[in-house]
Design an enzyme around this catalytic site. Structure first.
Site, PDB file in Angstrom:
ATOM      1  N   GLU A 177       0.822  -1.222   0.000  1.00 32.12           N
ATOM      2  CA  GLU A 177       0.000   0.000   0.000  1.00 32.12           C
ATOM      3  C   GLU A 177       0.850   1.265   0.000  1.00 32.12           C
ATOM      4  O   GLU A 177       1.240   1.754   1.056  1.00 32.12           O
ATOM      5  CB  GLU A 177      -0.948   0.011   1.215  1.00 32.12           C
ATOM      6  CG  GLU A 177      -1.817   1.272   1.264  1.00 32.12           C
ATOM      7  CD  GLU A 177      -2.784   1.325   2.446  1.00 32.12           C
ATOM      8  OE1 GLU A 177      -2.770   0.410   3.290  1.00 32.12           O
ATOM      9  OE2 GLU A 177      -3.551   2.296   2.530  1.00 32.12           O
ATOM     10  N   LYS A 222      -2.530  -2.094  -3.077  1.00 31.58           N
ATOM     11  CA  LYS A 222      -3.572  -1.215  -2.512  1.00 31.58           C
ATOM     12  C   LYS A 222      -3.170   0.241  -2.739  1.00 31.58           C
ATOM     13  O   LYS A 222      -2.488   0.838  -1.912  1.00 31.58           O
ATOM     14  CB  LYS A 222      -3.762  -1.506  -1.018  1.00 31.58           C
ATOM     15  CG  LYS A 222      -4.758  -0.581  -0.324  1.00 31.58           C
ATOM     16  CD  LYS A 222      -5.211  -1.120   1.019  1.00 31.58           C
ATOM     17  CE  LYS A 222      -6.069  -0.109   1.748  1.00 31.58           C
ATOM     18  NZ  LYS A 222      -6.782  -0.681   2.894  1.00 31.58           N
TER      19      LYS A 222
HETATM   20  P1  13P Z   1      -9.432   4.301   4.111  1.00 30.10           P
HETATM   21  O1  13P Z   1     -10.259   3.536   3.111  1.00 30.10           O
HETATM   22  O2  13P Z   1     -10.226   4.921   5.211  1.00 30.10           O
HETATM   23  O3  13P Z   1      -8.462   5.250   3.438  1.00 30.10           O
HETATM   24  O4  13P Z   1      -8.548   3.236   4.863  1.00 30.10           O
HETATM   25  C1  13P Z   1      -7.949   2.242   4.127  1.00 30.10           C
HETATM   26  C2  13P Z   1      -6.675   1.861   4.759  1.00 30.10           C
HETATM   27  O5  13P Z   1      -6.456   0.730   5.092  1.00 30.10           O
HETATM   28  C3  13P Z   1      -5.673   2.921   4.945  1.00 30.10           C
HETATM   29  O6  13P Z   1      -4.453   2.351   5.295  1.00 30.10           O
END
Ligand code: 13P
Length: 341
Positions: A177, A222
């Protein structure tokens, strides 16, 4: 269920399913609870997450996996059932946030480096034993005047790659991510700037994943969507979808089985509309789905408001949002379905 990384990754992005990001750290969940005037205690955190994980229809039909904070991975429901067992009984996969947060990066004012690699091999072994089959690590990239810098992009990208390699060694699918913030300060950048930075970041991340010998077939990306800053939102649904697909196609190899977006501060309905637009208008080499935190939980948190008599209302709100996003994951969401509910 087979335990190959590839099979777990494919199950995480199964048709019409996506991930529930319920891995808010103790300090982040406190901020969320503050909005409903609820004190954050081990018990209130348990009650809130139990409400979500016992929303049977949502969990069984729309949620392929749940990202948990460490406390929750080892926590039990009020009746003593481990949360991991509740999640597995719904046919969903337990996952775990393994980074320990984005910390100010020395010599890089305004930027952060995500920490948590020390001792991770041992922690991953424990998480695996507890039932986790995927993990998440979030690197954070802020857009501002003169930011981001190459130094911060490179450092965060290398940490993501080291983390991903350790996960795969442990039999755990890494969610990689790299978040380019939409809601960081000042949040006034336009969509073109977000596209440029997101492309730079993803190009760097996939180079580092290759250098770290990470198997792309056994990971999930992600990313943020390509969108203008929260304080300058102008781009249309079609523009966000088109720019996001363009940047992803230019940077993400088709060996990656799936991409599960974060919501990043978009409104719940925007996050759904954008995902549906991408899944209805384009020929895509990977699955595109959701890994939303706020966009799946906000309405449920409000409906629940910390009261046991509102558990069913909170579950209905969560089920509705999950169903809308499930439709979006196959490009079948329509705005009037929101009103119908
Ligand atoms: P949000 O969808 O609230 O941005 O959170 C996703 C997430 O895991 C952020 O690290």
């Amino acid at each position: 269920m087979s335990e190959r990384l590839e099979d777990i990754a494919i199950a995480m992005v199964a048709d019409g399913k996506g991930l529930l990001a319920a891995d808010e750290s103790t300090s982040t969940i406190k901020k969320r609870f503050d909005t409903i005037g609820l004190e954050s205690t081990e018990t209130s955190r348990r009650d809130y997450r139990e409400m979500l994980f016992r929303a049977d229809e949502a969990m069984k039909k729309y949620i392929s996996g749940v990202i948990l904070f460490e406390e929750t991975l080892f926590q039990k429901a009020a009746d003593g059932t481990p949360f991991v067992d509740l999640i597995k009984a719904a046919g969903s996969i337990p996952g775990i946030k393994v980074d320990v947060g984005a910390k100010p990066m020395a010599a890089f004012p305004g930027e952060t480096i995500t920490e948590g690699l020390d001792g991770m091999r041992e922690r991953l072994a424990n998480y695996y034993k507890a039932g986790a089959r995927f993990a998440k690590w979030r690197g954070v990239i802020a857009i501002a005047d003169g930011l981001p810098t190459w130094g911060s992009i490179k450092a965060n990208s290398q940490a993501l790659a080291r983390y991903a390699a350790l996960c795969q060694e442990a039999g755990i699918v890494p969610i990689v991510e790299p978040e380019v913030l939409m809601d960081g300060a000042p949040g006034t950048h336009d969509i073109a700037r977000c596209a440029e930075v997101t492309e730079w970041v993803l190009r760097t991340v996939f180079t580092d994943l290759y250098d770290a010998r990470v198997k792309l077939e056994g990971m999930i990306l992600k990313p943020n969507m390509v969108i203008d800053g929260k304080n300058a939102r102008k781009a249309s649904i079609e523009q966000v979808a088109a720019e996001t697909v363009r940047v992803l196609k230019a940077t993400v190899p088709s060996a990656v089985p799936g991409i599960a977006f974060l919501s990043g501060g978009q409104s719940t309905e925007e996050a759904t509309a954008h995902l549906s637009a991408m899944n209805s208008g384009y020929d895509l080499p990977w699955k595109l789905t959701y890994s939303y935190g706020r966009a799946l939980q906000d309405t449920a948190l409000k409906a629940w408001a910390g009261r046991s008599e509102n558990v069913a209302a909170g579950q209905r709100a969560f089920t509705h949002r999950s169903r809308m996003n499930s439709l979006a994951a196959t490009g079948a969401w329509k705005q009037d379905l929101e009103k119908a509910a």
